[in-house]
Design an enzyme around this catalytic site. Structure first.
Site, PDB file in Angstrom:
ATOM      1  CE1 TYR A  86      -4.853  41.117 -23.696  1.00 19.08           C
ATOM      2  CE2 TYR A  86      -3.479  42.956 -24.399  1.00 19.08           C
ATOM      3  CZ  TYR A  86      -3.949  41.669 -24.585  1.00 19.08           C
ATOM      4  OH  TYR A  86      -3.502  40.937 -25.654  1.00 19.08           O
ATOM      5  CE  LYS A 121      -2.332  38.219 -23.314  1.00 17.71           C
ATOM      6  NZ  LYS A 121      -2.136  36.896 -23.938  1.00 17.71           N
TER       7      LYS A 121
HETATM    8  P1  NDP Z   1      -8.816  36.037 -31.430  1.00 14.30           P
HETATM    9  O1  NDP Z   1      -9.892  36.645 -30.592  1.00 14.30           O
HETATM   10  O2  NDP Z   1      -8.794  36.327 -32.887  1.00 14.30           O
HETATM   11  O3  NDP Z   1      -8.798  34.457 -31.208  1.00 14.30           O
HETATM   12  C1  NDP Z   1      -8.854  33.997 -29.897  1.00 14.30           C
HETATM   13  C2  NDP Z   1      -8.708  32.498 -29.873  1.00 14.30           C
HETATM   14  O4  NDP Z   1      -8.676  32.099 -28.503  1.00 14.30           O
HETATM   15  C3  NDP Z   1      -9.870  31.787 -30.503  1.00 14.30           C
HETATM   16  O5  NDP Z   1      -9.416  30.565 -31.034  1.00 14.30           O
HETATM   17  C4  NDP Z   1     -10.810  31.560 -29.311  1.00 14.30           C
HETATM   18  O6  NDP Z   1     -11.647  30.421 -29.470  1.00 14.30           O
HETATM   19  C5  NDP Z   1      -9.791  31.269 -28.227  1.00 14.30           C
HETATM   20  N1  NDP Z   1     -10.278  31.571 -26.901  1.00 14.30           N
HETATM   21  C6  NDP Z   1     -10.831  32.716 -26.437  1.00 14.30           C
HETATM   22  N2  NDP Z   1     -11.145  32.586 -25.136  1.00 14.30           N
HETATM   23  C7  NDP Z   1     -10.778  31.340 -24.777  1.00 14.30           C
HETATM   24  C8  NDP Z   1     -10.830  30.599 -23.580  1.00 14.30           C
HETATM   25  N3  NDP Z   1     -11.388  31.116 -22.481  1.00 14.30           N
HETATM   26  N4  NDP Z   1     -10.372  29.332 -23.559  1.00 14.30           N
HETATM   27  C9  NDP Z   1      -9.835  28.770 -24.674  1.00 14.30           C
HETATM   28  N5  NDP Z   1      -9.763  29.424 -25.857  1.00 14.30           N
HETATM   29  C10 NDP Z   1     -10.210  30.692 -25.895  1.00 14.30           C
HETATM   30  O7  NDP Z   1      -7.457  36.516 -30.727  1.00 14.30           O
HETATM   31  P2  NDP Z   1      -5.983  36.773 -31.324  1.00 14.30           P
HETATM   32  O8  NDP Z   1      -5.611  35.708 -32.269  1.00 14.30           O
HETATM   33  O9  NDP Z   1      -5.899  38.195 -31.728  1.00 14.30           O
HETATM   34  O10 NDP Z   1      -5.130  36.661 -29.978  1.00 14.30           O
HETATM   35  C11 NDP Z   1      -4.422  35.494 -29.615  1.00 14.30           C
HETATM   36  C12 NDP Z   1      -3.495  35.857 -28.466  1.00 14.30           C
HETATM   37  O11 NDP Z   1      -2.628  36.896 -28.873  1.00 14.30           O
HETATM   38  C13 NDP Z   1      -4.217  36.352 -27.208  1.00 14.30           C
HETATM   39  O12 NDP Z   1      -3.566  35.860 -26.072  1.00 14.30           O
HETATM   40  C14 NDP Z   1      -4.052  37.852 -27.305  1.00 14.30           C
HETATM   41  O13 NDP Z   1      -4.110  38.469 -26.038  1.00 14.30           O
HETATM   42  C15 NDP Z   1      -2.683  37.958 -27.933  1.00 14.30           C
HETATM   43  N6  NDP Z   1      -2.397  39.215 -28.603  1.00 14.30           N
HETATM   44  C16 NDP Z   1      -3.130  39.609 -29.681  1.00 14.30           C
HETATM   45  C17 NDP Z   1      -2.818  40.819 -30.302  1.00 14.30           C
HETATM   46  C18 NDP Z   1      -3.591  41.337 -31.469  1.00 14.30           C
HETATM   47  O14 NDP Z   1      -3.392  42.507 -31.837  1.00 14.30           O
HETATM   48  N7  NDP Z   1      -4.452  40.545 -32.122  1.00 14.30           N
HETATM   49  C19 NDP Z   1      -1.731  41.673 -29.815  1.00 14.30           C
HETATM   50  C20 NDP Z   1      -1.018  41.117 -28.697  1.00 14.30           C
HETATM   51  C21 NDP Z   1      -1.342  39.943 -28.121  1.00 14.30           C
HETATM   52  P3  NDP Z   1     -13.181  30.495 -30.026  1.00 14.30           P
HETATM   53  O15 NDP Z   1     -13.066  30.489 -31.545  1.00 14.30           O
HETATM   54  O16 NDP Z   1     -13.834  29.287 -29.495  1.00 14.30           O
HETATM   55  O17 NDP Z   1     -13.768  31.759 -29.516  1.00 14.30           O
END
Ligand code: NDP
Length: 248
Positions: free
Chosen positions: A159, A163
Site C-alpha cells: 500500500y 501511494k
Molecule cells: P472506501 O472503500 O470506503 O470507498 C472506496 C471507493 O472507491 C468506493 O466508491 C469504491 O466503489 C471505489 N473503488 C474501489 N475500487 C475501485 C476501482 N478499482 N475502480 C474504481 N472505483 C473503485 O474507501 P475510502 O473512502 O476509505 O478511501 C478512499 C481513498 O482514500 C483511497 O484511495 C484510500 O486509499 C484513501 N485513504 C483512505 C484512508 C482511510 O482511513 N479511510 C486513509 C488514507 C487514504 P464501489 O462502491 O463500487 O466499491
C-alpha cells in the site's frame, strides 16, 4: 431545488470512487461549492446513484459511471464520458484506491498487480486523459495516505509503495502542467472512518493513538481540503496532510 453559488460555480469535476466514503463526501462537497460532478464506481451502483440524487438535489448536474480503475480503457472512457456528458472537465479527484495490507511474504503477485493497477496506473492514466482535456484553471487532486509520510507498523509495504508513487506523479504533473495554468496536489488522509477503515474496527484504537488528536477523522474533513484545492490558484506540487497529526 436548491441553487448553490460557491467558489466552484460552473466547474465540472470527476471523482473516481465516488460512490462511498471519502469520494462520496468529496463529490457532495464539490457540488455544494457549485460544481457539476461525475463519480465512478465498480460494484456500488446503488450507492453511486444515491450520490447522484443528492448532488441533483443541490441543483447541480451529476452522472454515475461504472469504471474500474484497474482497466485502462475504462479509466479513459470515464474521463471522456464526463467531458462529453457534462461539457468539459475542470477538476479531477483521483480518489479510488484499494488497500491490501499484510506481511510481505504473504502478498501474491496478483495482489501486487491489482494494487498497482488501481492505485498507480489508474491514477496515472486518469491524470493523463484529464490533462489532455483541461484548460487553464484545471485541477488534479490525488488522494494519497499518511503512510507515505510515516508507516506506523508492519504490513504496509504494498500500500505504501503504491501511494508513494503518487507523490512523485503529483510533483511531476505540477511541473509539466503548470505552464498551462493547471495545478496538481496530493492530500494525505490519516485514519478516516469509512468502509475501508472503520473507526470501530479491530485496528482502530491503535491508529487513533498514532494521531496527535487521538481520533479518527471524518470524510468531510478530507473533502474540505479537496474543495479548498479545487478552488486554489497558487498552490501546486504540494502535499497536504489531513491526518490529525499522524505525521507530527
Ligand atoms: P472506501 O472503500 O470506503 O470507498 C472506496 C471507493 O472507491 C468506493 O466508491 C469504491 O466503489 C471505489 N473503488 C474501489 N475500487 C475501485 C476501482 N478499482 N475502480 C474504481 N472505483 C473503485 O474507501 P475510502 O473512502 O476509505 O478511501 C478512499 C481513498 O482514500 C483511497 O484511495 C484510500 O486509499 C484513501 N485513504 C483512505 C484512508 C482511510 O482511513 N479511510 C486513509 C488514507 C487514504 P464501489 O462502491 O463500487 O466499491
Amino acid at each position: 431545488m436548491t441553487t448553490t453559488y460557491g467558489t466552484l460555480h460552473g466547474k465540472i469535476a470527476l471523482v473516481t470512487g465516488g460512490s462511498r466514503g471519502i469520494g462520496a463526501a468529496t463529490a457532495l462537497r464539490l457540488a455544494r461549492e457549485g460544481a457539476d460532478v461525475a463519480v465512478t464506481y465498480v460494484s456500488g451502483k446503488e450507492a453511486a446513484e444515491e450520490v447522484v440524487r443528492s448532488v441533483r438535489a443541490l441543483g447541480r448536474r451529476a452522472v454515475a459511471l461504472r469504471a474500474d480503475s484497474a482497466e485502462a480503457a475504462e479509466v479513459a472512457d470515464a474521463v471522456r464520458c464526463t467531458a462529453e456528458t457534462l461539457g468539459g472537465l475542470d477538476v479531477l479527484v483521483n480518489n479510488a484506491g484499494v488497500g491490501v495490507l499484510g506481511p510481505l511474504e504473504g502478498l501474491s503477485l496478483a495482489d501486487v498487480d491489482r494494487v498497482l493497477a488501481v492505485n498507480v496506473r489508474g491514477v496515472f492514466l486518469a491524470s493523463q486523459a484529464a490533462a489532455g482535456r483541461m484548460t487553464a484553471g484545471g485541477r488534479i487532486i490525488t488522494i494519497g495516505t499518511c503512510m507515505t509520510q510515516r508507516v506506523p507498523g508492519p504490513g504496509g509495504t504494498l500500500y505504501a509503495t503504491s501511494k508513494s508513487a503518487l507523490v512523485g506523479l503529483t510533483k511531476a504533473l505540477a511541473r509539466e502542467l503548470g505552464v498551462r495554468g493547471i495545478t496538481a496536489n496530493i492530500v494525505h488522509p490519516g485514519p478516516i472512518d469509512t468502509d475501508l477503515n472503520p473507526a470501530g474496527g479491530p485496528y482502530a484504537p491503535g491508529q487513533a493513538a498514532m494521531t496527535a488528536l487521538g481520533r479518527f477523522g471524518t470524510v468531510d474533513e478530507v473533502a474540505g481540503m479537496v474543495a479548498y484545492l479545487a478552488g486554489a490558484d497558487y498552490v501546486t506540487g504540494a502535499e497536504f496532510a489531513v491526518d490529525g497529526g499522524h505525521a507530527a
